[in-house]
Each structure stands twice: as C-alpha cells, then as structure tokens.
Enzyme design. Structure first.
Site, PDB file in Angstrom:
ATOM      1  N   ASP A 249      42.652  39.774  17.378  1.00 50.51           N
ATOM      2  CA  ASP A 249      41.805  40.893  19.038  1.00 50.51           C
ATOM      3  C   ASP A 249      41.818  40.324  20.050  1.00 50.51           C
ATOM      4  O   ASP A 249      42.375  41.175  21.053  1.00 50.51           O
ATOM      5  CB  ASP A 249      40.103  41.361  18.475  1.00 50.51           C
ATOM      6  CG  ASP A 249      40.107  42.610  17.061  1.00 50.51           C
ATOM      7  OD1 ASP A 249      41.117  43.084  16.396  1.00 50.51           O
ATOM      8  OD2 ASP A 249      40.020  41.981  16.359  1.00 50.51           O
TER       9      ASP A 249
ATOM     10  N   ARG B  88      63.994  29.635  51.085  1.00 50.66           N
ATOM     11  CA  ARG B  88      64.050  30.974  50.679  1.00 50.66           C
ATOM     12  C   ARG B  88      65.359  31.160  49.870  1.00 50.66           C
ATOM     13  O   ARG B  88      66.247  31.272  48.507  1.00 50.66           O
ATOM     14  CB  ARG B  88      63.276  32.464  50.325  1.00 50.66           C
ATOM     15  CG  ARG B  88      63.369  33.382  51.194  1.00 50.66           C
ATOM     16  CD  ARG B  88      63.109  35.057  51.349  1.00 50.66           C
ATOM     17  NE  ARG B  88      63.234  35.588  52.612  1.00 50.66           N
ATOM     18  CZ  ARG B  88      63.534  37.225  52.587  1.00 50.66           C
ATOM     19  NH1 ARG B  88      63.041  37.700  51.307  1.00 50.66           N
ATOM     20  NH2 ARG B  88      63.509  37.969  53.535  1.00 50.66           N
TER      21      ARG B  88
ATOM     22  N   HIS C 136      57.468  33.646  50.587  1.00 52.50           N
ATOM     23  CA  HIS C 136      56.201  34.511  51.014  1.00 52.50           C
ATOM     24  C   HIS C 136      55.241  33.909  51.978  1.00 52.50           C
ATOM     25  O   HIS C 136      54.120  33.635  51.043  1.00 52.50           O
ATOM     26  CB  HIS C 136      56.136  36.012  50.476  1.00 52.50           C
ATOM     27  CG  HIS C 136      56.942  36.177  50.473  1.00 52.50           C
ATOM     28  ND1 HIS C 136      59.037  36.015  49.983  1.00 52.50           N
ATOM     29  CD2 HIS C 136      57.965  37.588  52.100  1.00 52.50           C
ATOM     30  CE1 HIS C 136      59.499  36.974  50.648  1.00 52.50           C
ATOM     31  NE2 HIS C 136      59.026  38.669  51.320  1.00 52.50           N
TER      32      HIS C 136
ATOM     33  N   LEU D 231      43.620  32.890  25.072  1.00 50.33           N
ATOM     34  CA  LEU D 231      44.474  34.228  24.269  1.00 50.33           C
ATOM     35  C   LEU D 231      45.228  34.722  25.026  1.00 50.33           C
ATOM     36  O   LEU D 231      45.457  35.638  26.453  1.00 50.33           O
ATOM     37  CB  LEU D 231      42.875  35.006  23.676  1.00 50.33           C
ATOM     38  CG  LEU D 231      42.000  34.860  22.687  1.00 50.33           C
ATOM     39  CD1 LEU D 231      41.034  35.136  22.384  1.00 50.33           C
ATOM     40  CD2 LEU D 231      42.665  33.641  21.421  1.00 50.33           C
TER      41      LEU D 231
ATOM     42  N   HIS E 229      35.508  26.757  14.384  1.00 54.20           N
ATOM     43  CA  HIS E 229      36.109  28.149  14.356  1.00 54.20           C
ATOM     44  C   HIS E 229      36.553  28.436  12.604  1.00 54.20           C
ATOM     45  O   HIS E 229      37.577  27.856  12.735  1.00 54.20           O
ATOM     46  CB  HIS E 229      36.685  28.751  14.944  1.00 54.20           C
ATOM     47  CG  HIS E 229      36.442  29.197  16.437  1.00 54.20           C
ATOM     48  ND1 HIS E 229      36.703  28.115  17.310  1.00 54.20           N
ATOM     49  CD2 HIS E 229      35.959  29.383  17.611  1.00 54.20           C
ATOM     50  CE1 HIS E 229      36.574  28.191  18.332  1.00 54.20           C
ATOM     51  NE2 HIS E 229      35.700  29.249  18.589  1.00 54.20           N
TER      52      HIS E 229
ATOM     53  N   GLU F  10      53.961  38.897  36.436  1.00 55.02           N
ATOM     54  CA  GLU F  10      53.678  37.379  37.118  1.00 55.02           C
ATOM     55  C   GLU F  10      53.435  36.459  35.976  1.00 55.02           C
ATOM     56  O   GLU F  10      54.303  35.569  35.341  1.00 55.02           O
ATOM     57  CB  GLU F  10      53.446  37.160  38.344  1.00 55.02           C
ATOM     58  CG  GLU F  10      53.639  38.197  39.749  1.00 55.02           C
ATOM     59  CD  GLU F  10      53.301  39.452  39.388  1.00 55.02           C
ATOM     60  OE1 GLU F  10      53.661  39.859  40.783  1.00 55.02           O
ATOM     61  OE2 GLU F  10      52.479  39.920  38.718  1.00 55.02           O
TER      62      GLU F  10
ATOM     63  N   HIS G 220      48.968  39.910  51.396  1.00 55.21           N
ATOM     64  CA  HIS G 220      49.998  38.802  50.806  1.00 55.21           C
ATOM     65  C   HIS G 220      49.969  37.122  51.277  1.00 55.21           C
ATOM     66  O   HIS G 220      50.898  37.015  50.842  1.00 55.21           O
ATOM     67  CB  HIS G 220      50.702  39.701  51.312  1.00 55.21           C
ATOM     68  CG  HIS G 220      50.894  41.156  49.914  1.00 55.21           C
ATOM     69  ND1 HIS G 220      49.999  42.237  49.995  1.00 55.21           N
ATOM     70  CD2 HIS G 220      52.487  41.177  48.665  1.00 55.21           C
ATOM     71  CE1 HIS G 220      50.669  42.305  49.188  1.00 55.21           C
ATOM     72  NE2 HIS G 220      52.004  42.134  48.492  1.00 55.21           N
TER      73      HIS G 220
ATOM     74  N   HIS H 169      32.521  33.022  13.416  1.00 61.14           N
ATOM     75  CA  HIS H 169      33.047  33.025  14.035  1.00 61.14           C
ATOM     76  C   HIS H 169      33.497  31.472  15.185  1.00 61.14           C
ATOM     77  O   HIS H 169      34.940  30.961  14.765  1.00 61.14           O
ATOM     78  CB  HIS H 169      33.526  33.881  15.522  1.00 61.14           C
ATOM     79  CG  HIS H 169      33.980  33.852  16.678  1.00 61.14           C
ATOM     80  ND1 HIS H 169      35.864  33.933  16.326  1.00 61.14           N
ATOM     81  CD2 HIS H 169      34.384  32.830  18.088  1.00 61.14           C
ATOM     82  CE1 HIS H 169      36.498  33.665  17.309  1.00 61.14           C
ATOM     83  NE2 HIS H 169      35.800  32.918  18.634  1.00 61.14           N
TER      84      HIS H 169
END
Length: 685
Positions: free
Chosen positions: A159, A362, A480, A116, A26, A430, A492, A265
């Site tokens: 961008d 947990r 979970h 990106l 590039h 996340e 879930h 590019h």
C-alpha cells in the site's frame, strides 16, 4: 504439511526469528507475502544462484523494502551466497542483511529499496531497458531466431508504494510504453503503520492501473500459491500491457494475535507470540533451523544452472552468426566504454576549445552530446517535458515511440540505418524520470541521462540520492541554473540547489563556465562508472574563457588566469574562485583590478566535488596558503566557507522576477562589486 505450505512457513519462521534476534525490523509483510514468494520463485523466476549477474536473468524488485527478510530468506533458501549466519546477523553493522535491501551488498539484490514507490519505478526502468535491448540486439534470419534478450521484471509492492505519488508517474509511463514483461504483485493487506488504511487510502487500485493501460488480475488469494502462480502465468502471456496482480493477504499471516494488525508491521512479535505462531503454523523447529526437505524444496541451483546453460548455448549460436553484435552486447552489459572513447572525448573537448563559441552552457551540453551520442549507442536520453529548454536531444537520438502492438518504432538514423528511439519524453514527471533512469542503469546496457530545470531537482532529489547510494552511472542535466533565467522569478530561480546537491555523498556536481568545461564535464560523467553526475547549466549565453590548456579541467578546479595575463607581472594578492556564468564576472573584475595595480588570480571551479577529491599538493597549488580567497557564485554562500574564503559573493535570499541583467545588478553580481569586495578584503588583510 504440503510442500508449498512448508516453503512459505520457512520464510515466516526466518522472518520472525531474524527480527526478534535483531530486536528490530518488519516481520508482518514477509509473513504475509510468503506464499506469493513461493509462487514466483518456485514456479516462474528464471535466475541462477551461482551467478547473480547472469545477463538474461529475470529481475526481481522488492519495492516495499522494509520486508527485506522476505528476500533475504528466499536468497538463502534458493542457494545464493548468503549463509544462515548472515540471517542471524540481520540489521547488524557489516552484515549482508541490512535493514533494507541494498544492491552490491547482498548477492541477488537488484536494487536498493526502502523509500517507498521507487522500487516499482526502478522496475519500470529495468523493463524498459529489457525491451529496448531486445529490439536492438535480437535477430531473426529466415526461420532462425536469435533471441538473447528475453526476460521478465517482477516487483512486489504494498500500500505504501501506491500511496507515494511517484507510483502514478511510474505506472502511467509503463502503460504508455506497453511494458508487457513487467509484472507487479500487490500485497493488498489493508494495513499500514497507522492501522487500517481504509480511512486514508480509498483508491480503486485495479481501476487506476487499468486506466493507465495495464492488464489487471484482481482479487487473487495471496495465500494460495497455486492461484498466484496461475495469475503469473496469465500475466506472462500479455503481449502489449504490463500486468498488476492484486494479491489479497493478511499481514503477519500465522501469528494468532498480531495478524491483520499494525503491530505486525514494524516491531518484533515477541518470544511468547513467536512460540504461539510456531504452534499455529506447525513449525516445531528451533530458531534458524531449516529441515533438509525445506532446503531441497527451495533449492534453485540446478534449475538455475540449466537455465543459464541453455542461454549460453543460444548466445554461442548468436555470437557465431553475429559476432560484432555479440561483442557489443557484452561490452554494454558490462558497462565498459568502447575503446574509441578516449579519442572521442579528446576530440570533443579540443573541438570546443578550438571553436571557442559563445553559447549558453545548456547549448554547450547539447554540442557535446551530439558528439557523444553519435559515438556511444548506449546513451539513452530524455527530458521531463522540457526538451526544447534542456536541449537533451541530438541528431543521433530520435524520439522513443511504440507502435499499437507495443513494438519499438524504428526510425531512420543519420547514417540511413533503422534504429529505435533514444530520447524519452517523460512528461512532467521529474521524480519518476530520475528513478526510472536508476532502473535502466541497474539493468545494464545503457547510460541514462535526463533533463529538467535545476530548481525542479527538488522533485527528483531522493532518486538522485539513491543513485549516489547505489553508485550508478546516471547523468542529470539541470538547466536554468540560477537567477540568470530571469523573469520566471523566485519559483524557478535556483538559489540553494547547487549547494544542496553538493552535500549528497558520491554525487559529482559540475557547473561549467564555457563549452570546453561542459565537454569535459560530460566526458568525466561518462567515465564515472560508480558515481552519478549532476550538470548545472545556464540559460544565458556565456563567452568562452581563453585558456592555454584544458588538461586540468577534469580535476574540478584550475588556474584560469594569472595576473600576468592582464598585464601585471607580480604575484597574486588575492584569488577569485568562480563557477559557471560567474567565471566571466571574475575575469572582468581581474581586468579592472589590474588597472588599479592589484594582482589577482582567477580560479575556475566547475566541480567542487571533483576538486575536493584531489590530493593536498594539487589543492594548495590552485589555492595557495596565505593568499585571501573570494568566491563568486549565484547561490547560497554556506558551502564556500570551507575553502577558507575571506568573502563570498552569493545570494542568501530567494530571487526576484525581472530580466536577468537587472537581477545581476540588484544582487551585486557586477564587476564593480567584485572589485569592491576584493579591495575590502585586502584592506582588512
């Protein structure tokens, strides 16, 4: 030719020549951002080519990593150990100049970029680490200031970085955290692979950043190095906001026919166009030929050496005044655990084994964290708006907060001292959380961990992959972990997630079945200096599995129960392999089979990835040849056949909405079904 112009044109020439020689790459972005690089690297960036790991260096991140020839050119020109032969070897196997920047491959590269938006987000993590370390270690005694952590994080981005959704997560948190030493330079050239971005990228970028609490310096001529330098100087004066500098540029700057087009590019300019470009920018030199005056203008070795020497002098005074703090700072920046860690780990595991509590894994994780966070000040936790479910907070990790001026709020700790918060509320972000943790780990000084539900690991997956690629010590707490979460249903309930995470090279995946296995998983994760870890943890309570010895848990799999332990003094006829909550299922089935005079060995395999690294002798000891194996796990079955299983009890469909107990019966996770499966396998044998 003016000095700045000469320096920028050197980048343009190296970029187009390297891409042409590789016949891949590039050239457009490096040619367009060349003047921006002159401004930053020539006037502002504090770094030392002779020591790329100097602790107080400024960090530079090339978020639009496809523009790798920009950073490779600058590293070569400023004096890093990156000879011209490596630039000639661009994108070739074994070179120090791969197609996208890779940390630990090229000296001076701070993070691996390419996907990106993640570079920008890594930079947020680096700036956060700098701010927290400065708050923790810098000292003022009377009029004497000991400022040993004081550097900026700079990021170039395009961008594409801003179109990726993770960018919004990153800039929102950077603004909320008032990361005033984070400076982002936006290569605003209006071109992407598909051409002019106007039809599909209409965001008002300056207003977007301003709305997220950033200082914005708009409409800077990106080809005027002096103007860019002045903007950077202004950005460095910000006391409570990160800064965006919008640099208006032309992709492929200097190319008569490719500038301002998508053709610049991602493909070589071609020999003819390179010749025309050389003429246009008045660069008469042959490919890869750099004049002495160009090297002299770019050389940063002397300046960098002086900057580091000045810091060394400061640190020597700091060491004299605060010897314990200085030693602690060096230890943490080097990523070494304290000498007390081995005993801390033993005590934590033994306590879990002795108490033998029945809790969800947990909760077992939180119990282990209570011990580890008390002993390891470098542990920096958090959760993506699920703290009460992930249980990643402890008494030693108050919530991280910032005051109106951007300072780290000091909270009274358990021992009565004032400390900054060590638990981050990431919000529902996340992906951003995962990539920020990568940036924190890359900066040094902290071991980051963060929590969400296992099914949402899909959101953060690429950042997890990048952590594995970069060999970062980052811990993902995924709770979970199965249909055991119950009524929330298939959206879930994790089905394919454990198997898919195990497919990522260099990622350790643990699904512990009780408190001892969970404590061991944490201890191993914290010692994994070059490997990230994913902990898969249950919502439902898990009884403690009695065991004589916890020593072999760290090998990833071990013999939990032999036939003799349920009253059968005979050789095992089959082996049941189980993970997590299904270990109890295997143990109950073993009892029922023993009543039918069928001898079964139960193997707990909390970490397939760890077990797979053991030697052949250990593997055959745990899973003897010639004895049929049956695996039990609430997830897709595909990953288990590699262990030579005769049967796998799993789930190859999505889940259902119902209470956990109903779901276990519906999907066949009952002792009776395991017994029936073992009997069927033995009849076939």
């Amino acid at each position: 030719m003016a000095k700045n112009e000469m320096m920028a044109n050197a980048i343009r020439a190296l970029a187009m020549d390297a891409v042409q020689q590789a016949n891949s790459g590039h050239p457009g972005a490096p040619m367009g951002m060349a003047d921006m690089a002159v401004a930053l690297w020539g006037d502002h960036l504090r770094h030392n080519p002779a020591n790329p790991h100097w602790m107080n260096r400024d960090r530079f991140v090339l978020s639009n990593g496809h523009a790798s020839m920009l950073i490779y050119s600058v590293l070569h020109l400023t004096g890093y150990d990156l000879p011209i032969s490596e630039l000639k070897n661009f994108r070739q196997i074994g070179s120090k100049t791969p197609g996208h920047p890779e940390v630990d491959v090229t000296p001076g590269i701070e993070t691996t970029t390419g996907p990106l938006g993640q570079g920008l987000t890594n930079a947020v993590g680096m700036a956060l680490a700098e701010k927290l370390l400065a708050s923790e270690f810098n000292r003022t005694v009377g009029k004497l200031e000991h400022t040993i952590v004081d550097h900026h994080t700079f990021v170039f981005m395009g961008d594409g970085c801003l179109m990726e959704g993770i960018s919004h997560e990153a800039i929102a948190l950077a603004g909320a955290w008032k990361l005033n030493k984070l400076i982002a330079l936006y290569d605003d050239n209006g071109i992407s692979i598909d051409g002019q971005v106007a039809p599909w990228f209409i965001d008002n970028t300056p207003m977007r950043f301003a709305a997220c609490g950033w200082n914005v310096i708009d409409a800077v001529d990106g080809h005027d190095a002096a103007a860019v330098s002045a903007a950077i100087a202004g950005a460095k004066s910000s006391i409570d906001k990160p800064t965006l500098i919008v640099c208006k540029t032309h992709i492929g700057k200097g190319s008569p026919n490719r500038a301002n087009t998508s053709k610049a590019h991602g493909e070589p300019l071609g020999a003819e166009e390179i010749g025309l470009t050389r003429t246009a920018i008045n660069w008469p030199h042959t490919p890869f030929d750099m004049p002495k005056e160009t090297y002299a203008a770019w050389d940063a070795k002397v300046k960098g050496g002086k900057a580091e020497a000045a810091w060394d002098k400061k640190f020597a005074a700091y060491t004299k005044a605060h010897p314990e703090l200085a030693a602690e700072f060096v230890r943490r920046m080097q990523g070494e655990l304290p000498k007390s860690f081995s005993q801390l780990a033993v005590d934590t595991v033994v306590a879990a084994h002795t108490k033998a509590e029945t809790v969800a894994s947990r909760k077992a994780s939180q119990l282990a964290l209570e011990s580890f966070t008390a002993g390891l000040p470098e542990l920096l936790g958090g959760s993506a708006d699920l703290t009460g479910s992930n249980l990643t907070n402890t008494h030693s990790t108050p919530s991280l907060r910032f005051d109106a001026n951007g300072g780290v709020v000091q909270t009274e700790a358990v021992n009565g001292s004032l400390v900054g918060g060590r638990h981050i509320n990431y919000g529902v972000r996340e992906f951003g959380m995962a990539a920020i943790m990568n940036g924190v780990a890359l900066h040094g000084g902290f071991i980051p961990y963060g929590g969400t539900f296992l099914t949402f690991s899909d959101y953060s997956r690429n950042a997890i992959r990048m952590a594995a690629l970069m060999k970062l010590r980052v811990v993902h707490v995924f709770t979970h972990d199965s249909i055991g979460l119950g009524e929330d249903g298939p959206t879930h309930q994790s089905i394919e997630h454990a198997a898919s995470l195990r497919l990522i090279p260099n990622l350790d995946v643990w699904r512990p079945g009780d408190t001892a296995e969970t404590a061991v998983a944490w201890a191993v994760a914290l010692q994994n200096k070059t490997r990230p870890t994913a902990l898969l943890l249950s919502r439902q309570n898990l009884p403690y599995a009695p065991k004589d010895d916890v020593g072999q848990i760290s090998k990833g799999a071990y013999v939990l129960a032999e036939p003799a332990e349920v009253g059968l003094k005979k050789k095992a006829q089959a082996v049941i392999i189980a993970t997590g909550s299904e270990v109890q299922l295997a143990l109950k089935a073993q009892e029922l089979l023993a009543a039918q005079k069928i001898a079964v060995r139960v193997v707990s395999m909390p970490s397939n990835t760890t077990f797979d690294r053991q030697d052949a002798a250990y593997k055959s000891k745990i899973l003897p040849e010639g004895i049929p194996r049956i695996a039990v796990e609430m997830g897709v079955t595909d990953g288990w056949w590699k262990y030579g299983c005769a049967a796998v009890i799993g789930i190859d469909t999505f889940g259902e909405s119902a209470p956990a107990g109903v779901l276990f019966k519906h999907f066949g996770f009952t002792p009776d079904n395991v017994v029936a499966t073992v009997r069927k396998v033995l009849r076939k044998k």
